[in-house]
Design an enzyme around this catalytic site. Structure first.
Site, PDB file in Angstrom:
ATOM      1  N   SER A 263       5.612  11.972  19.240  1.00 15.55           N
ATOM      2  CA  SER A 263       6.287  12.680  18.155  1.00 15.55           C
ATOM      3  C   SER A 263       5.460  13.918  17.846  1.00 15.55           C
ATOM      4  CB  SER A 263       6.358  11.780  16.908  1.00 15.55           C
ATOM      5  OG  SER A 263       6.682  12.522  15.750  1.00 15.55           O
TER       6      SER A 263
ATOM      7  N   TYR B 250       2.085   6.292  10.339  1.00 19.10           N
ATOM      8  CA  TYR B 250       2.859   6.702  11.520  1.00 19.10           C
ATOM      9  C   TYR B 250       2.160   7.847  12.234  1.00 19.10           C
ATOM     10  CZ  TYR B 250       6.894   8.508  14.168  1.00 19.10           C
ATOM     11  OH  TYR B 250       7.743   8.966  15.155  1.00 19.10           O
TER      12      TYR B 250
END
Length: 269
Positions: free
Chosen positions: A152, A165
């Site tokens: 990501s 995250y």
């Protein structure tokens, strides 16, 4: 002998998180390019539905489905064994399974922290560790191995309210680079793709959270999430899938240890 001569047309590709979103798009692209597929995810029902859709699009596709919890080492070992029995050695591993939960750092308790690391980082480790022996054997025999970790932009920069995250995805990028160097002369490449906000269930959940917590409309929430993308839009799952195929296609062997942003130019700003 050039690389195009030694790559079989039906390599075995295993994709985690394959039941929807980015994983489903990757599965379709690889099937259309002749790969045999093992689709992995938490829901057997969702995987079987996705396999049915794929067979309608690619009638001659060879597809196997197996439910797996990537955070559980035993579950992963069992799934890899099933995949090997079905289609032989895994030549392409796409680690796409992931979760994202939003919470301020002070409200990020140890359980949430461990969950984000277990699914996003430890799950990637489990899959690579289980697949690598058979991938190495096939690579030694002439079939190149490709490991592609779907990270990501959160693996390249920080975002508020998703610290666990972000930490996990930074770990995925670091693990990618370390393993790429270790395998550089083994006929296996390891790369990470780092999409920005992508039109998936995870983004829909983020939109719902913004609407709930701020009383903004859905349209306003979507604008908030796309604001950092210079193209002012969400990345599409197929755009990630095409990048996966690019890393698997003939001529990609020199691309190794990279963390490639798919973000409309966000990282350029």
């Amino acid at each position: 002998m050039v690389e195009a001569d030694i790559i079989p047309s039906a390599r075995h590709a295993l994709i985690t998180g394959a039941g929807s979103g980015i994983g489903a798009a990757i599965a379709q692209t690889l099937a259309q390019n002749g790969c045999r597929l093992t689709l992995c995810g938490r829901s057997q029902e969702r995987l079987d539905k996705q396999a049915q859709l794929l067979r309608a699009l690619v009638p001659d596709a060879a597809i196997h489905t197996v439910a797996v919890d990537v955070g559980d080492e035993g579950s992963v070992a069992g799934a890899i064994e099933q995949a090997h029995q079905q289609f032989g050695s895994v030549n392409i591993l796409v680690n796409n399974a992931g979760q994202a939960q939003s919470q301020s750092f002070l409200r990020t308790d140890a359980a949430l922290w461990q969950q984000m690391l277990q699914v996003n980082l430890t799950g990637t480790y489990h899959m690579m560790h289980a697949v690598l022996p058979q991938m190495l054997a096939a690579a030694t025999s002439g079939t190149p191995g490709r490991i592609i970790n779907i990270a990501s932009t959160a693996g390249l920069m920080g975002y508020a309210y998703v610290s666990a995250y972000v930490a996990a995805k930074h770990g995925v990028v670091g693990l990618t680079k370390a393993l790429a160097i270790e395998l550089a002369n083994k006929n296996i490449t390891v790369n990470a793709l780092c999409p920005g906000y992508t039109e998936t269930d995870i983004v829909q959940e983020a939109v719902r959270n913004i609407v709930t917590k701020t009383a903004q409309t859905e349209a306003q929430a979507r604008t908030v999430l796309t604001a950092r993308n210079p193209q002012q839009r969400f990345v599409q799952p197929d755009e990630v899938a095409q990048s996966v195929w690019w890393l698997c296609a003939p001529g990609s062997g020199a691309i190794n240890g990279q963390a490639i942003a798919i973000d409309g130019g966000e990282q350029a700003g």
